[in-house]
Design an enzyme around this catalytic site. Structure first.
Site, PDB file in Angstrom:
ATOM      1  N   ILE A 125       0.922  -1.102  -0.145  1.00 56.65           N
ATOM      2  CA  ILE A 125       0.127  -0.112  -0.078  1.00 56.65           C
ATOM      3  C   ILE A 125       0.884   1.396  -0.121  1.00 56.65           C
ATOM      4  O   ILE A 125       0.579   2.158  -0.432  1.00 56.65           O
ATOM      5  CB  ILE A 125      -0.977   0.027   1.060  1.00 56.65           C
ATOM      6  CG1 ILE A 125      -0.464  -0.325   2.464  1.00 56.65           C
ATOM      7  CG2 ILE A 125      -2.224  -0.983   0.971  1.00 56.65           C
ATOM      8  CD1 ILE A 125      -1.375   0.054   3.573  1.00 56.65           C
ATOM      9  N   CYS A 126       2.167   1.286   0.445  1.00 57.79           N
ATOM     10  CA  CYS A 126       2.983   2.327   0.608  1.00 57.79           C
ATOM     11  C   CYS A 126       4.244   2.055   1.072  1.00 57.79           C
ATOM     12  O   CYS A 126       4.590   0.737   1.394  1.00 57.79           O
ATOM     13  CB  CYS A 126       2.449   3.555   1.299  1.00 57.79           C
ATOM     14  SG  CYS A 126       2.132   3.101   3.063  1.00 57.79           S
ATOM     15  N   ASP A 256       4.673  14.100  15.698  1.00 61.24           N
ATOM     16  CA  ASP A 256       4.311  14.569  14.522  1.00 61.24           C
ATOM     17  C   ASP A 256       2.651  14.167  14.380  1.00 61.24           C
ATOM     18  O   ASP A 256       2.329  13.642  13.372  1.00 61.24           O
ATOM     19  CB  ASP A 256       4.982  13.279  13.374  1.00 61.24           C
ATOM     20  CG  ASP A 256       4.856  13.567  12.103  1.00 61.24           C
ATOM     21  OD1 ASP A 256       4.491  14.725  11.887  1.00 61.24           O
ATOM     22  OD2 ASP A 256       5.394  13.088  11.301  1.00 61.24           O
TER      23      ASP A 256
HETATM   24  N1  LIG Z   1      -2.542  -0.156  10.577  1.00 57.46           N
HETATM   25  C1  LIG Z   1      -2.874   0.343   9.588  1.00 57.46           C
HETATM   26  N2  LIG Z   1      -3.864   0.258   8.864  1.00 57.46           N
HETATM   27  C2  LIG Z   1      -4.138   0.870   7.884  1.00 57.46           C
HETATM   28  N3  LIG Z   1      -3.255   1.518   6.947  1.00 57.46           N
HETATM   29  C3  LIG Z   1      -2.052   1.697   7.573  1.00 57.46           C
HETATM   30  C4  LIG Z   1      -1.595   1.023   8.822  1.00 57.46           C
HETATM   31  N4  LIG Z   1      -0.573   1.426   9.419  1.00 57.46           N
HETATM   32  C5  LIG Z   1       0.007   2.181   8.328  1.00 57.46           C
HETATM   33  N5  LIG Z   1      -1.097   2.472   7.411  1.00 57.46           N
HETATM   34  C6  LIG Z   1      -0.760   3.203   6.060  1.00 57.46           C
HETATM   35  O1  LIG Z   1       0.596   3.291   5.785  1.00 57.46           O
HETATM   36  C7  LIG Z   1       0.851   4.815   6.104  1.00 57.46           C
HETATM   37  C8  LIG Z   1       2.289   4.930   6.875  1.00 57.46           C
HETATM   38  O2  LIG Z   1       2.105   4.588   8.206  1.00 57.46           O
HETATM   39  P1  LIG Z   1       3.021   4.810   9.346  1.00 57.46           P
HETATM   40  O3  LIG Z   1       3.132   6.247   9.428  1.00 57.46           O
HETATM   41  O4  LIG Z   1       2.662   4.203  10.482  1.00 57.46           O
HETATM   42  O5  LIG Z   1       4.453   4.204   8.804  1.00 57.46           O
HETATM   43  P2  LIG Z   1       6.111   4.737   8.775  1.00 57.46           P
HETATM   44  O6  LIG Z   1       6.280   5.559   7.669  1.00 57.46           O
HETATM   45  O7  LIG Z   1       6.733   3.301   9.132  1.00 57.46           O
HETATM   46  O8  LIG Z   1       5.997   5.573  10.184  1.00 57.46           O
HETATM   47  P3  LIG Z   1       6.921   5.386  11.326  1.00 57.46           P
HETATM   48  O9  LIG Z   1       8.233   5.181  11.275  1.00 57.46           O
HETATM   49  O10 LIG Z   1       6.580   6.715  11.911  1.00 57.46           O
HETATM   50  O11 LIG Z   1       6.361   4.553  12.273  1.00 57.46           O
HETATM   51  C9  LIG Z   1      -0.216   5.512   6.939  1.00 57.46           C
HETATM   52  O12 LIG Z   1      -0.620   6.971   6.582  1.00 57.46           O
HETATM   53  C10 LIG Z   1      -1.180   4.475   6.250  1.00 57.46           C
HETATM   54  O13 LIG Z   1      -1.908   4.965   4.955  1.00 57.46           O
END
Ligand SMILES: Nc1ncnc2c1ncn2[C@@H]1O[C@H](COP(=O)(O)OP(=O)(O)OP(=O)(O)O)[C@@H](O)[C@H]1O
Length: 426
Positions: A125-126, A256
């Site tokens: 998803i990303c 954040d």
């Molecule tokens: N549990 C979840 N359910 C649905 N979408 C999620 C979930 N966790 C993350 N996402 C998607 O992934 C994106 C990034 O998530 P998140 O900010 O937690 O990840 P990150 O970049 O690894 O952040 P961090 O290092 O701060 O934990 C979110 O904005 C959301 O779109």
């Protein structure tokens, strides 16, 4: 033999009754050595005292504990981490990834999800801060009820430092435990590479995309109502504050707070995600990286001063602004790099036309320059709860202009790739 020779020489040169002469002969042992030792001792004592007093003085100069998040006293982590890929202190003998995983996984055994329970097809998803983020299906034991989960993977190839940091993050979630308004860890796959954090799936994604979708003329989609009233803004805000109170109780802060870091369910349950900086606060007692979009940051963060939960309160004011404008970028007229000068001139955002005076006065309380003047998350929540009672539950917030994500990113000061929007699907 040597002593005998000295004694004979003494007897030859001094009469036995001449004590002064004997002492002069033995002055090396009797006077010089002890004097030398005493001097060394006094110098050492002086250095220790000086170091002690210097430490006392620096502690007195630091801001009080209300302003800085102190390092929690009890923690399971036995290392320090600096974010995925950062420099990590490795007090371990085992440095190969396999050995390292073998040594640390027992601590995470309770959380281990057998990989066979996860679907083979992963939908990316990303990209998150540590690696790709997937949606997958998890077998719950009942074939008719597979569960959708989010897998946060550690990108490969990964060295021991990244692995250690990733495992630290898993343990951090374990330490946090459950809270209805924090994204929940369901388990992990850490006995071998690739490593996954298994998270609950908050299907409707992030609040920023939700707000943008509310601008469109869509009433409902996938069972979610894309209409937002003032009352619902307070309802979502209150849940974010509950999550902040929970972090504050653990001597942490989020670092954040923004619509892009809030996940939303169809019943408008809000869950704070993006806990990477809270993890930094947990491991180091403060945030060291400054890659957060500037327009959400409190002055003390922009000035690189120690920050705490009151910096989250500032960002919460920006979050209220985001919600009531359905996802407009903050300070649209100010270039992101000029935000500090803008705030130093004591400017804050004007009241958006869709924002009531009550809500604006709450926002303004969040944007007081001095942290001490800002309310705590609990005080804010009580104000929101009072406001909910008289809030408008009928008028749907409307903004006619649609958002162009690239334009938004430029004005908000965010890298467009870091926006995980589900917005383009419409
Ligand atoms: N549990 C979840 N359910 C649905 N979408 C999620 C979930 N966790 C993350 N996402 C998607 O992934 C994106 C990034 O998530 P998140 O900010 O937690 O990840 P990150 O970049 O690894 O952040 P961090 O290092 O701060 O934990 C979110 O904005 C959301 O779109």
């Amino acid at each position: 033999m040597g002593d005998e020779r000295v004694m004979t020489r003494m007897l030859l040169e001094c009469s036995l009754s001449d004590k002064l002469c004997v002492i002069q002969e033995k002055q090396y042992e009797v006077i010089i050595v002890p004097t030398f030792l005493v001097t060394i001792f006094l110098i050492l004592l002086g250095v220790i005292l000086w170091l002690f007093m210097r430490e006392q003085r620096t502690q007195q100069q630091r801001p009080g504990p209300r302003d800085i998040a102190p390092v929690p006293p009890s923690r399971d982590l036995s290392w320090e981490a600096a974010g995925c890929g950062g420099n990590v202190a490795l007090p371990l003998k085992e440095t190969s990834v396999e050995n390292f995983l073998g040594a640390t996984t027992p601590a995470l055994a309770k959380l281990e999800v057998p990989r066979e329970q996860l679907s083979e097809v992963l939908e990316q998803i990303c990209n998150g801060s540590c690696g790709p983020i997937f949606r997958a299906s998890m077998n719950t034991g009942d074939p008719s009820k597979p569960k959708s989960v989010i897998l946060k993977a550690l990108k490969e190839p990964a060295g021991p430092h990244e692995v250690q940091d990733f495992l630290g993050r898993v343990q951090f979630h374990q330490y946090l435990g459950k809270h209805n308004n924090l994204v929940q860890l369901e388990g992990c796959c850490t006995e071998k590479l690739p490593l996954y954090m298994v998270m609950e799936d908050v299907v409707h994604g992030d609040l920023l995309s939700f707000l943008w979708t509310c601008r469109r003329d869509v009433m409902t989609m996938d069972g979610i109502l894309y209409d937002l009233t003032e009352k619902q803004v307070y309802h979502i805000g209150k849940q974010v504050l509950l999550a902040l109170e929970f972090l504050q109780d653990k001597h942490l802060f989020h670092g954040d707070v923004a619509a892009r870091n809030i996940l939303i369910q169809s019943d408008l349950t809000a869950k704070l995600c993006g806990l990477g900086l809270a993890y930094e606060v947990y491991t180091r007692g403060a945030i060291s990286s400054q890659t957060i979009p500037l327009k959400w940051l409190a002055p003390e963060r922009l000035l690189l001063r120690p920050a705490g939960i009151k910096a989250d309160v500032w960002s919460f004011g920006i979050l209220l602004y985001e919600m009531v404008t359905l996802g407009a970028p903050p300070y649209p007229e100010v270039p992101p790099t000029s935000i500090l000068q803008h705030l130093q001139r004591r400017n804050i955002m004007k009241r958006p036309s869709s924002c009531t005076h009550t809500m604006y006065s709450i926002m303004k309380s969040c944007w007081r320059w001095h942290e001490a003047g800002r309310p705590s998350p609990r005080e804010l929540r009580l104000r929101l709860e009072a406001a909910i009672r008289t809030a408008d539950d009928k008028t749907v917030l409307q903004v006619p202009e649609l958002v162009v994500p690239e334009l938004y990113a430029a004005v908000a000061g965010i890298r467009v790739e870091s926006l995980f929007y589900n917005y383009s699907i419409l």
